[in-house]
Scaffold this motif. Structure first.
Motif: not given
Length: 699
Positions: A222-234
């Motif tokens: 879940i933390l990995t998904f949160i980190v990836i989704s928080s990058f500006a392009p996403v």
């Protein structure tokens, strides 16, 4: 053996002689964090003391340090600023441009990362297989103790922001990077347990059969998904979806961590939950006060809700939202979250307040992008045609306000202020400009009858606005004219008025299909006349505003001197864009960019037609000329030149404020750092300090 640290209490377990316990290491981390927050709080308090002292200072240079302590403080501040403001040039890869954050925040996050890594591996031999379990325990304890800091940096009602004088929006950058540091720590925690289990080919067995390992692995996913989704392009793909999924995944992550962590460290989970509850309760309590009519005196005593907004369409797919007699106060440069369920159900978006409290109304200029902002514009457009081709009778809708939010050092304390905006960034800088001029005006009125302490130490104001189309001038047309009239009135009533106001507007593109919208001072021009290269310069003779000149040139003369212009591009509609930078606007004689277009329009003098009262007062001390052709466009400003000219005359600390596209903000940052270093600010040359505030533009 378990990835969760096992069933035995691990916080006080010994990992060797001279090695601190796990609880001690957690306390050490928060000692470092607390020290950093304390130092920032001290700086914030000192800055507030400086601001108050400057407004009480009766000397001719109130914004200049006069004691040994504050001279030393100014020198240290200037040195830190040169490092923290520094920004590398963007990296261009094909059609993608990678912008880098300023060095200051990067150094803070590197310091946090180094602290975390040192605490994770201090006096542990990572090459010894028999120590891998100890690394797993240690990194787990260090990972979980970072949770409260992440949530302290995330809330809108931000405790850290209150202490250090920063907006929650600025702290959100730190929130994201602390979260990424947590992900790295959790990954190391998981990796060393996997590494230990892999010696016995035990990883899959643990994931299938051990409940604590399952919960820990779920929390990491879940933390990995949160980190990836928080990058500006996403994140920018859909702001509404990002907010919803962020809340859902946050709940899942907290639950998984709580189930995974042993009871001795569950406190680190309860603290974030408490912070979230505090933030929500504070927001909803304040929201109820701000939006319920029972707490405010309103004309309609039977109304339940306090605020009703009107929606007016403007050129450029922009909606003007106006809330009369708002129930809350605010400071220039702040923003609020608006919710209008009758137009955009269940959505809440932040918008900068484009008016000042003296207006007794909140005004917002919202460009239609995707989602809710486009629905605002569609709703406003149903009332009639776009402003400029016919006035509109705005329709009112109940609207909910949350805020205000935003924090920066008050600009009235600085000797010179430079405001730069790109496009809709003027919604941030215009209220700041109006606030200082309002202080000048009120101070002038009060001193005429009875001498009082100064309301602003500011002597010089420089306002730059870069827009694509002349139609955008209509957004702040009346405000600009009112500002110039106020300054001229101050000069008329106070012979020794020594304030200076200089305003420049750069138009980089022109669509010929736009209506010929011109500043108020030129409203008497014939309908077929179109102002193209408009730069409003308030030239000074000694001090104050002497005249306003609107410069341009016919395409015939421009083409004679620039037969092969560069930096231009013709638009499908017949317009033209220019990317050429104007190095020195005082030396402008021609526009350097031309496009093919219709025959030149005969130049006209603004003063030839009937004048309004404002035009007469503004133009009374100098000529006001306008040379017109519909295909001439201006270039882009050079921030370094503009800032340098103001700094050369500054008699105290100056402030530079920028709000606009990322490229403009980066250019201003580099210019401030370069000029501070070149002028050796507060290093014996007499050059005064430069405070920089960059307002985030977009998500």
């Amino acid at each position: 053996m378990s990835m969760s640290m096992g069933d035995m209490p691990a916080g006080s377990m010994s990992m060797g002689d001279g090695v601190p316990s796990l609880f001690t290491l957690q306390k050490m981390y928060w000692a470092v964090v607390g020290s950093a927050i304390g130092a920032a709080t001290l700086v914030n308090v000192l800055n507030r003391i400086v601001a108050q002292h400057r407004l009480r200072d009766s000397s001719l240079t109130p914004a200049k340090p006069k004691s040994l302590f504050f001279n030393l403080y100014a020198t240290i501040t200037a040195t830190v600023r040169e490092v923290s403001y520094a920004t590398p040039h963007p990296l261009k890869m094909g059609g993608f441009t990678l912008h880098f954050p300023p060095l200051g925040p990067v150094l803070i996050m590197l310091a946090n990362l180094i602290t975390v890594m040192v605490l994770c591996f201090y006096k542990l031999d990572t090459l010894d297989p028999w120590k891998w379990e100890n690394v797993g325990y240690r990194t787990g304890f260090i990972a979980i103790c970072q949770l409260p800091l992440i949530f302290l940096l995330a809330g809108r009602q931000n405790i850290i922001g209150f202490l250090v004088g920063m907006s929650y929006a600025s702290l959100n950058w730190y929130h994201r990077w602390i979260s990424r540091t947590l992900w790295l720590t959790a990954t190391i925690h998981m990796g060393f347990w996997f590494r230990d289990w892999d010696r016995w080919h035990y990883i899959l067995y643990q994931l299938k059969n051990d409940p604590l390992t399952k919960r820990g692995f779920a929390a990491w996913i879940i933390l990995t998904f949160i980190v990836i989704s928080s990058f500006a392009p996403v994140r920018r793909l859909s702001h509404e979806f990002f907010v919803i999924q962020h809340l859902v995944t946050f709940v899942g992550f907290i639950v998984a961590v709580w189930m995974h962590a042993p009871s001795e460290v569950k406190t680190w989970v309860w603290v974030p939950i408490g912070l979230v509850v505090f933030d929500r309760v504070a927001r909803y309590t304040w929201g109820a006060y701000a939006n319920l009519a029972i707490f405010h005196r309103k004309k309609n005593a039977n109304a339940l809700w306090a605020h009703s907004a009107s929606f007016t369409p403007l050129p450029g797919n922009v909606t003007r939202v106006t809330i009369e007699n708002p129930g809350i106060g605010w400071q220039p440069g702040q923003h609020v979250f608006l919710t209008c369920h009758s137009i955009v159900p269940l959505q809440c978006h932040p918008f900068t307040i484009a008016s000042i409290p003296e207006d007794n109304k909140m005004e917002f200029f919202i460009r239609a992008e995707n989602g809710g902002t486009r629905r605002f514009f569609r709703f406003a457009s149903k009332n009639g045609s776009v402003l400029g081709s016919g006035e509109v009778a705005p329709r009112g809708r109940t609207i909910f306000v949350e805020g205000p939010y935003g924090s920066m050092r008050p600009l009235r304390q600085f000797d010179s202020v430079i405001l730069l905006a790109g496009g809709m960034g003027a919604t941030f800088t215009m209220p700041l400009l109006r606030d200082v001029v309002s202080a000048w005006k009120n101070e002038n009125i009060e001193q005429t009858s009875n001498p009082t302490p100064r309301l602003a130490a500011t002597k010089r104001l420089r306002f730059i606005w870069v827009i694509k189309s002349r139609a955008q001038l209509s957004y702040f047309d009346s405000q600009l004219q009112s500002l110039l009239a106020d300054v001229e009135e101050c000069r008329r009533t106070q012979p020794h008025f020594e304030k200076e106001l200089e305003v420049s507007i750069y138009i980089t593109c022109d669509e010929k299909l736009d209506p010929p919208t011109i500043a108020s001072a030129t409203s008497s021009l014939p309908a077929q006349s179109v102002a193209q290269d408009i730069s409003i310069f308030d030239e000074k003779k000694g001090s104050g505003v002497d005249h306003v000149s609107i410069h341009s040139v016919s395409s015939q003369s421009a083409s004679n001197q620039n037969p092969k212009p560069t930096g231009t591009g013709c638009l499908p509609g017949g317009g033209c864009c220019c990317t050429t930078q104007i190095e020195n606007e005082d030396e402008i004689t021609n526009c350097s960019c031309t496009c093919a277009g219709p025959p030149p329009v005969q130049s006209e003098n603004v003063t030839s037609g009937p004048k309004t009262a404002d035009t007469q007062s503004i133009a009374s001390n100098g000529p006001m000329k306008l040379i017109i052709h519909p295909t001439i466009v201006s270039g882009r400003p050079t921030p370094r030149t503009i800032i340098r000219k103001v700094l050369e005359k500054a008699e105290g600390e100056s402030a530079v404020v920028v709000c606009g596209p990322r490229g403009l903000a980066d250019d201003v940052r580099r210019s401030v750092v370069s000029l501070s270093d070149e002028r050796a600010v507060h290093k014996g040359t007499g050059a005064q300090g430069i405070y920089l505030h960059v307002e985030n533009f977009g998500l």
